[in-house]
Design an enzyme around this catalytic site. Structure first.
Site, PDB file in Angstrom:
ATOM      1  N   CYS A   1       0.836  -1.203   0.000  1.00 29.12           N
ATOM      2  CA  CYS A   1       0.000   0.000   0.000  1.00 29.12           C
ATOM      3  C   CYS A   1       0.867   1.248   0.000  1.00 29.12           C
ATOM      4  O   CYS A   1       1.521   1.560   1.004  1.00 29.12           O
ATOM      5  CB  CYS A   1      -0.922  -0.017   1.217  1.00 29.12           C
ATOM      6  SG  CYS A   1      -1.897   1.486   1.431  1.00 29.12           S
TER       7      CYS A   1
ATOM      8  N   CYS B   1      -0.204   3.851   2.559  1.00 26.93           N
ATOM      9  CA  CYS B   1       0.220   3.515   3.924  1.00 26.93           C
ATOM     10  C   CYS B   1       1.728   3.688   4.127  1.00 26.93           C
ATOM     11  O   CYS B   1       2.170   4.241   5.137  1.00 26.93           O
ATOM     12  CB  CYS B   1      -0.153   2.070   4.250  1.00 26.93           C
ATOM     13  SG  CYS B   1      -1.833   1.586   3.846  1.00 26.93           S
ATOM     14  N   ASP B   2       2.518   3.185   3.186  1.00 24.47           N
ATOM     15  CA  ASP B   2       3.955   3.036   3.410  1.00 24.47           C
ATOM     16  C   ASP B   2       4.850   3.843   2.485  1.00 24.47           C
ATOM     17  O   ASP B   2       6.071   3.837   2.648  1.00 24.47           O
ATOM     18  CB  ASP B   2       4.339   1.551   3.277  1.00 24.47           C
ATOM     19  CG  ASP B   2       3.591   0.663   4.265  1.00 24.47           C
ATOM     20  OD1 ASP B   2       3.197   1.176   5.325  1.00 24.47           O
ATOM     21  OD2 ASP B   2       3.399  -0.523   3.959  1.00 24.47           O
TER      22      ASP B   2
END
Length: 303
Positions: free
Chosen positions: A130, A133-134
């Site tokens: 993701c 997310c990251d």
């Protein structure tokens, strides 16, 4: 006999448990894998309100502890099927059966993986799923995106705004995503696309440092040094055991709207297992709250 049986202990399922318990309902949570769901693979969680920075594991542990403190039963069991009889649900696992007045399916969706040796080892240590997310963890670094569909192209576009270089690796001779996304990528000076190529090996000590790739037409192999890899080859929803009671779309996702209801009265869905445009911890938690409140209302009206 429980008021509510919740299948899945990710953020959606655990939030549903929390809301149901605070409404004075008895709850059992059944989970076949890791408590916390897919978020446990994330090395850092920084976009969930009020938590600051913590790992996905830390977030999951806090959520599990909170639910246990409220009185939930959490069982590490694999659910095989559900059945509705005489207005009650019977949830069958590999180890036994549970009866409940209502059921919330929060089984999530698994990231499809490449199936390469050591892949599991590097998840959270160089392999991510993701970019939202990251992606920030690889700011000014060099990353690879594996896949050629819309998800992969969107991941690559987002990463191109953060990273020094993004290499998109697709196993086919063409991209399967939308042409407009392909054209947007082609405009990016820091994006390289490699077609007809597969990843054959992950290398590194504790963290990923390089990948081996092979051209499927020529057989040529080479090493690509990267700071991180984003695997974007699709998701696999975990809804098949419940297909008799839940309307599924062509991709296997529960065809439910924001009310989290299904075609079966008393059965609700929450989180990544249902049709939705955004799959994040925040949206999973929202689903869990909605599903639990609707389940509580159903029980109060019917029993």
């Amino acid at each position: 006999m429980y008021d509510i049986a919740i299948i899945g202990a990710g953020p959606a399922g655990l939030t549903a448990a929390l809301y149901a318990l605070r409404a004075d309902k008895s709850v059992v949570v059944l989970e076949k894998g890791a408590f916390g769901g897919q978020i446990t693979f994330s090395p850092k969680l920084e976009n969930y309100p009020g938590t600051g920075t913590l790992s996905g594991n830390e977030f999951a542990e806090k959520l599990v502890e909170q639910v246990l403190d409220q009185g939930a039963d959490i069982e590490p069991e694999n659910v095989l099927s559900i059945k509705k009889e005489n207005n009650l649900f019977v949830v069958t696992t590999e180890d036994g059966e549970y009866e409940a007045k209502s059921v919330i399916v929060a089984t999530g969706a698994k990231h499809r993986m490449l199936g390469i040796a050591d892949e599991e080892k590097f998840v959270g240590n160089g392999i991510s799923f993701c970019a939202v997310c990251d992606g920030a963890f690889y700011k000014d670094g060099e990353v690879a995106v594996i896949g050629g569909g819309n998800s992969a192209l969107q991941e690559a576009l987002l990463l191109s705004t953060l990273c020094k270089k993004v290499t998109v690796i697709q196993n086919l001779a063409f991209f399967t995503g939308e042409e407009r996304l392909v054209k947007e990528l082609q405009k990016k000076d820091n994006v390289e696309t490699i077609l007809s190529t597969v990843v054959t090996k992950f290398d590194g000590e504790d963290e990923l440092s390089s990948i081996e790739i092979r051209n499927t037409e020529t057989g040529e192999t080479k090493n690509l040094f990267v700071d991180g890899v984003f695997v974007a080859i699709g998701l696999i929803p975990q809804n098949e055991p419940f297909a008799e009671y839940i309307e599924l779309n062509s991709h296997g996702y529960a065809d439910s709207d924001e009310t989290c209801t299904t075609k079966t009265e008393g059965l609700f869905v929450a989180g990544d297992c249902r049709v939705k445009k955004v799959r994040q911890v925040a949206t999973a938690v929202g689903d869990g709250a909605v599903a639990a409140l609707n389940a509580c209302n159903y029980i109060d009206e019917k029993f």
